[in-house]
Design an enzyme around this catalytic site. Sequence first.
Site, short mmCIF file in Angstrom:
data_model
loop_
_atom_site.label_atom_id
_atom_site.label_comp_id
_atom_site.label_asym_id
_atom_site.label_seq_id
_atom_site.Cartn_x
_atom_site.Cartn_y
_atom_site.Cartn_z
N LYS A 105 85.52 -5.84 -19.73
CA LYS A 105 84.55 -4.93 -20.37
C LYS A 105 83.28 -5.71 -20.73
CE LYS A 105 86.82 -1.19 -20.12
NZ LYS A 105 86.35 -0.13 -19.25
N TYR A 134 91.55 -8.03 -20.25
CA TYR A 134 90.99 -6.66 -20.24
C TYR A 134 89.64 -6.66 -20.96
CZ TYR A 134 90.08 -1.94 -21.93
OH TYR A 134 89.46 -0.75 -22.25
N ILE A 178 90.44 10.23 -20.97
CA ILE A 178 89.12 10.54 -21.52
C ILE A 178 88.28 11.28 -20.47
CG2 ILE A 178 87.08 9.57 -22.67
CD1 ILE A 178 88.83 7.05 -23.28
N ARG A 228 92.30 0.99 -38.14
CA ARG A 228 91.51 1.28 -36.94
C ARG A 228 90.68 2.55 -37.17
NH1 ARG A 228 93.21 -2.93 -36.24
NH2 ARG A 228 94.28 -3.86 -34.45
N SER A 252 84.22 -0.73 -24.81
CA SER A 252 85.30 -0.63 -25.80
C SER A 252 84.98 -1.50 -27.01
CB SER A 252 86.59 -1.12 -25.13
OG SER A 252 87.56 -1.43 -26.11
N THR A 262 86.84 -3.46 -28.09
CA THR A 262 87.46 -4.77 -27.83
C THR A 262 86.40 -5.85 -27.60
OG1 THR A 262 89.12 -5.94 -26.51
CG2 THR A 262 87.72 -4.46 -25.30
P1 NAD Z 1 93.01 6.36 -17.91
O1 NAD Z 1 93.85 5.31 -17.30
O2 NAD Z 1 93.65 7.61 -18.36
O3 NAD Z 1 91.80 6.74 -16.92
C1 NAD Z 1 91.23 5.81 -16.04
C2 NAD Z 1 91.23 6.43 -14.64
O4 NAD Z 1 90.66 5.52 -13.71
C3 NAD Z 1 92.64 6.77 -14.15
O5 NAD Z 1 92.65 8.12 -13.74
C4 NAD Z 1 92.85 5.83 -12.95
O6 NAD Z 1 93.65 6.41 -11.96
C5 NAD Z 1 91.42 5.59 -12.51
N1 NAD Z 1 91.17 4.32 -11.79
C6 NAD Z 1 91.54 3.07 -12.16
N2 NAD Z 1 91.12 2.18 -11.23
C7 NAD Z 1 90.48 2.87 -10.28
C8 NAD Z 1 89.83 2.51 -9.06
N3 NAD Z 1 89.79 1.25 -8.63
N4 NAD Z 1 89.27 3.49 -8.30
C9 NAD Z 1 89.33 4.78 -8.70
N5 NAD Z 1 89.94 5.19 -9.83
C10 NAD Z 1 90.50 4.24 -10.62
O7 NAD Z 1 92.21 5.67 -19.12
P2 NAD Z 1 91.32 6.34 -20.27
O8 NAD Z 1 92.04 6.13 -21.55
O9 NAD Z 1 90.88 7.68 -19.88
O10 NAD Z 1 90.10 5.31 -20.25
C11 NAD Z 1 88.91 5.57 -19.52
C12 NAD Z 1 88.00 4.36 -19.64
O11 NAD Z 1 87.73 4.14 -21.04
C13 NAD Z 1 88.60 3.07 -19.12
O12 NAD Z 1 87.56 2.34 -18.47
C14 NAD Z 1 89.06 2.35 -20.37
O13 NAD Z 1 89.05 0.95 -20.21
C15 NAD Z 1 88.01 2.78 -21.38
N6 NAD Z 1 88.51 2.75 -22.77
C16 NAD Z 1 89.66 3.39 -23.10
C17 NAD Z 1 90.14 3.32 -24.40
C18 NAD Z 1 91.44 3.99 -24.78
O14 NAD Z 1 92.03 3.62 -25.80
N7 NAD Z 1 91.93 4.96 -24.05
C19 NAD Z 1 89.43 2.61 -25.37
C20 NAD Z 1 88.23 1.98 -25.00
C21 NAD Z 1 87.79 2.06 -23.69
N1 UDP Z 2 100.58 -0.23 -33.78
C1 UDP Z 2 101.83 -0.25 -34.37
N2 UDP Z 2 102.90 0.10 -33.61
C2 UDP Z 2 102.81 0.46 -32.30
C3 UDP Z 2 101.52 0.49 -31.70
C4 UDP Z 2 100.43 0.12 -32.47
O1 UDP Z 2 101.95 -0.57 -35.54
O2 UDP Z 2 103.82 0.75 -31.66
C5 UDP Z 2 99.38 -0.57 -34.59
C6 UDP Z 2 98.57 -1.73 -34.06
O3 UDP Z 2 99.05 -2.96 -34.60
C7 UDP Z 2 97.17 -1.39 -34.57
C8 UDP Z 2 97.16 0.14 -34.53
O4 UDP Z 2 98.52 0.54 -34.54
O5 UDP Z 2 97.01 -1.79 -35.92
C9 UDP Z 2 96.47 0.71 -33.28
O6 UDP Z 2 97.04 0.11 -32.14
P1 UDP Z 2 96.77 0.66 -30.66
O7 UDP Z 2 97.60 -0.14 -29.72
O8 UDP Z 2 96.95 2.14 -30.65
O9 UDP Z 2 95.21 0.40 -30.43
P2 UDP Z 2 94.36 -0.97 -30.48
O10 UDP Z 2 93.53 -0.89 -31.71
O11 UDP Z 2 95.30 -2.12 -30.47
O12 UDP Z 2 93.53 -0.88 -29.24
#
Ligand code: NAD
Ligand code: UDP
Length: 337
Positions: free
Chosen positions: A153, A149, A13, A231, A125, A127
């Site tokens: 958050k 996790y 992201i 989702r 998130s 979550t």
């Molecule tokens: P990502 O793992 O691709 O990016 C996170 C980055 O943080 C990575 O580049 C990693 O190297 C860096 N990092 C981790 N710990 C560190 C530290 N101690 N010091 C410096 N750098 C560090 O993940 P993403 O999908 O881009 O997610 C970005 C943020 O969004 C995260 O906080 C994640 O929890 C949150 N988020 C992600 C999702 C998703 O599904 N991708 C959903 C909700 C929230």
């Molecule tokens: N899911 C699935 N098979 C997979 C991974 C995910 O059926 O291999 C389903 C999971 O049960 C949920 C949706 O896909 O209903 C999204 O899951 P994901 O892990 O991508 O994100 P989450 O909502 O759990 O953060």
Amino acid sequence: MKNILVTGGTGFIGSHTVLELLIQNYRVTVIDNLSNSKLESLKRVEKLTRKNAHFEHIDLLDVKALELLFQSSHFDAVIHFAGLKAVGESVEQPLKYYKNNISGTVNLCEAMNKAGIKNLVFSSSATVYGDPDSSPIPEKSPLKAVNPYGRTKLTIEYILRELHTSDNSWNVALLRYFNPVGAHESGEIGEDPNGIPNNLMPFITQVAIGKLKELNVFGGDYPTHDGTGIRDYIHVSDLAAGHIRALKKLEEKPGLVVYNLGTGKGSSVMDVIKAFEKASGKKIPYKITPRRPGDAAVCYADVSKANQELNWQTKRDLEDMCRDAWNWQQKNPNGYP
Ligand code: NAD
Ligand code: UDP
């Protein structure tokens, strides 16, 4: 606000947000410890935008390095993505998650406080809603952590709330992302998971390209239109744009604000498979398997608050997300080199 520090800016992201920041002429510094990303993402962002971001290889657990950074540079705001995000790993290694995500954020806030920088956008998130009673989920819904996790958050949200209560010159935007997927339309940057993906979309793209045999659909007996989990998938470029809107909001000195970032639309696993097959022309072999423990049946956002207060709308639909995820996968079958 022109000088922005982005933690975790080489990640999935983060890289898409840095691209959007550079396009909009922000001056960007990225720090990352590269524990879950490669510097190549930033190189590609620079190539796409023909602009440069300053990079420093810094771990948020390194207090000295953070202090030096804030002493030597001026920032107007920080967008804080850095963190570990694998739910399963967080169950196996909770201390690693508490230390990295919570201590890392506390270190960052302390360094910001010392430097007098009190504008922060935080990656939260969906979550934090745990197993929601109903959807769409508004921001005022009850909050609950259902794994370590999620607890990091939720704890960080509380820490930032208390920080703002103690000193209301802090402006904090807590952004609760739903399910970010897809990739930049160029196919140059995207999601690059380590090993076998845990998340649905990268799993599907790896099945489509032949790296994985078939998709396991976790649960076919949920109370949904086709029995599979629902989702709120959001295109990562729409999500990135939401961060720019959040920065603009911070300029109004709003105090602490919370926004859901999703599309407000729920899609089932079967809906995603169908949309992907349509976008890619590839058949996705799948089998229905038992539910994954801890998964909610339905989870999608009420996005009216972000729509109104951030003046932000998503522009891309599920088919766009699938097309761009597939384009990225085809151009980069093994992720970043
Ligand atoms: P990502 O793992 O691709 O990016 C996170 C980055 O943080 C990575 O580049 C990693 O190297 C860096 N990092 C981790 N710990 C560190 C530290 N101690 N010091 C410096 N750098 C560090 O993940 P993403 O999908 O881009 O997610 C970005 C943020 O969004 C995260 O906080 C994640 O929890 C949150 N988020 C992600 C999702 C998703 O599904 N991708 C959903 C909700 C929230
Ligand atoms: N899911 C699935 N098979 C997979 C991974 C995910 O059926 O291999 C389903 C999971 O049960 C949920 C949706 O896909 O209903 C999204 O899951 P994901 O892990 O991508 O994100 P989450 O909502 O759990 O953060």
